[in-house]
Design an enzyme around this catalytic site. Sequence first.
Site, mmCIF file in Angstrom:
data_model
loop_
_atom_site.group_PDB
_atom_site.id
_atom_site.type_symbol
_atom_site.label_atom_id
_atom_site.label_comp_id
_atom_site.label_asym_id
_atom_site.label_seq_id
_atom_site.Cartn_x
_atom_site.Cartn_y
_atom_site.Cartn_z
ATOM 1 N NE ARG A 1 -1.422 -2.068 3.232
ATOM 2 C CZ ARG A 1 -2.059 -2.861 4.538
ATOM 3 N NH1 ARG A 1 -2.999 -2.515 5.164
ATOM 4 N NH2 ARG A 1 -1.008 -3.558 5.021
ATOM 5 C CD GLU B 1 7.551 -1.188 -3.690
ATOM 6 O OE1 GLU B 1 6.885 -0.275 -2.931
ATOM 7 O OE2 GLU B 1 7.523 -2.315 -3.136
ATOM 8 C CG ASP B 2 6.596 2.371 -0.258
ATOM 9 O OD1 ASP B 2 6.807 1.342 -0.769
ATOM 10 O OD2 ASP B 2 6.312 2.256 1.016
ATOM 11 C CG ASP C 1 14.417 -2.204 3.816
ATOM 12 O OD1 ASP C 1 15.436 -2.483 4.136
ATOM 13 O OD2 ASP C 1 13.692 -1.423 4.701
ATOM 14 C CB THR D 1 9.025 -6.305 -1.993
ATOM 15 O OG1 THR D 1 8.929 -6.456 -0.718
ATOM 16 C CG2 THR D 1 7.700 -5.798 -2.545
ATOM 17 C CG ASP E 1 2.941 0.893 7.789
ATOM 18 O OD1 ASP E 1 3.687 0.596 6.990
ATOM 19 O OD2 ASP E 1 2.697 0.057 8.681
HETATM 20 C C1 PRP Z 1 7.092 -2.197 2.329
HETATM 21 C C2 PRP Z 1 7.390 -1.379 1.158
HETATM 22 C C3 PRP Z 1 8.083 -2.045 0.128
HETATM 23 C C4 PRP Z 1 8.813 -3.124 0.841
HETATM 24 C C5 PRP Z 1 10.341 -2.931 0.819
HETATM 25 O O1 PRP Z 1 5.934 -2.834 2.242
HETATM 26 O O2 PRP Z 1 6.271 -0.870 0.775
HETATM 27 O O3 PRP Z 1 7.117 -2.711 -0.687
HETATM 28 O O4 PRP Z 1 8.122 -3.245 2.298
HETATM 29 O O5 PRP Z 1 10.947 -3.789 1.646
HETATM 30 P P1 PRP Z 1 12.008 -4.823 0.844
HETATM 31 O O6 PRP Z 1 12.766 -4.210 -0.086
HETATM 32 O O7 PRP Z 1 12.864 -5.264 2.055
HETATM 33 O O8 PRP Z 1 11.219 -6.126 0.442
HETATM 34 P P2 PRP Z 1 5.135 -3.445 3.280
HETATM 35 O O9 PRP Z 1 5.306 -5.008 3.241
HETATM 36 O O10 PRP Z 1 5.570 -3.006 4.837
HETATM 37 O O11 PRP Z 1 3.838 -3.241 2.960
HETATM 38 P P3 PRP Z 1 2.821 -1.884 2.771
HETATM 39 O O12 PRP Z 1 3.436 -1.249 1.726
HETATM 40 O O13 PRP Z 1 1.475 -2.173 2.729
HETATM 41 O O14 PRP Z 1 3.272 -0.790 4.206
#
Ligand code: PRP
Length: 185
Positions: free
Chosen positions: A45, A102-103, A106, A110, A162
């Site tokens: 989200r 993407e936001d 990390d 994902t 969030d």
């Molecule tokens: C967060 C963010 C990315 C992901 C990045 O999503 O929005 O999609 O983590 O992390 P990574 O590079 O370690 O995979 P989250 O799963 O927290 O869901 P959200 O967007 O609903 O907050």
Amino acid sequence: MQDYREFLEEILITEADLQKRIAELAQEIDKDYIGEDLHLVCILRGGILFLADLMRHLKTPNTIDFMAVSSYGAGARQTTGQVRITMDLKEDINNRNVLLVEDIVDSGYTIASVVEFLNMRHPKSLKVCTLLDKPERREVEVAIHYRGFTIPNKFVFGYGLDIDEYYRNLRFIGAVNPNHYQPPD
Ligand code: PRP
């Protein structure tokens, strides 16, 4: 819900800097897709505010779709490396220019997984646009074609991101002081 001012360590990126950079990103993107259409895929989200602002600046004709994946265990802040689709796209991406929005990248799990899933559907092109990049945390290599800001390894919130599902609506990116944050009941 706690007032964010009680645990805000610092504002990492102001609203003005976010908006200025997003306009620049849209220009970069427009330059690369001259004569083409673009299908923006937002990963829910966290990416929704970024998508909404980015698309307002784009001149390239565009369509949007959404998908959701789960990359973290419930409540956990550590990635598990296990990524699965929890809500799939509505439309077929075959032969379309897909830009993932993407936001934050990390660990990279994902975006790496989503790229793998979507490449199997034979898009015409597939690129990644992330507002934030936290390279110190990277565990898997990912190609990022458009990057808003590179940020340090801090726990950040606001502008889509969030803390325990709250604070996504804030217009800036802040860093949390964990000693001052109290999770909701
Ligand atoms: C967060 C963010 C990315 C992901 C990045 O999503 O929005 O999609 O983590 O992390 P990574 O590079 O370690 O995979 P989250 O799963 O927290 O869901 P959200 O967007 O609903 O907050």
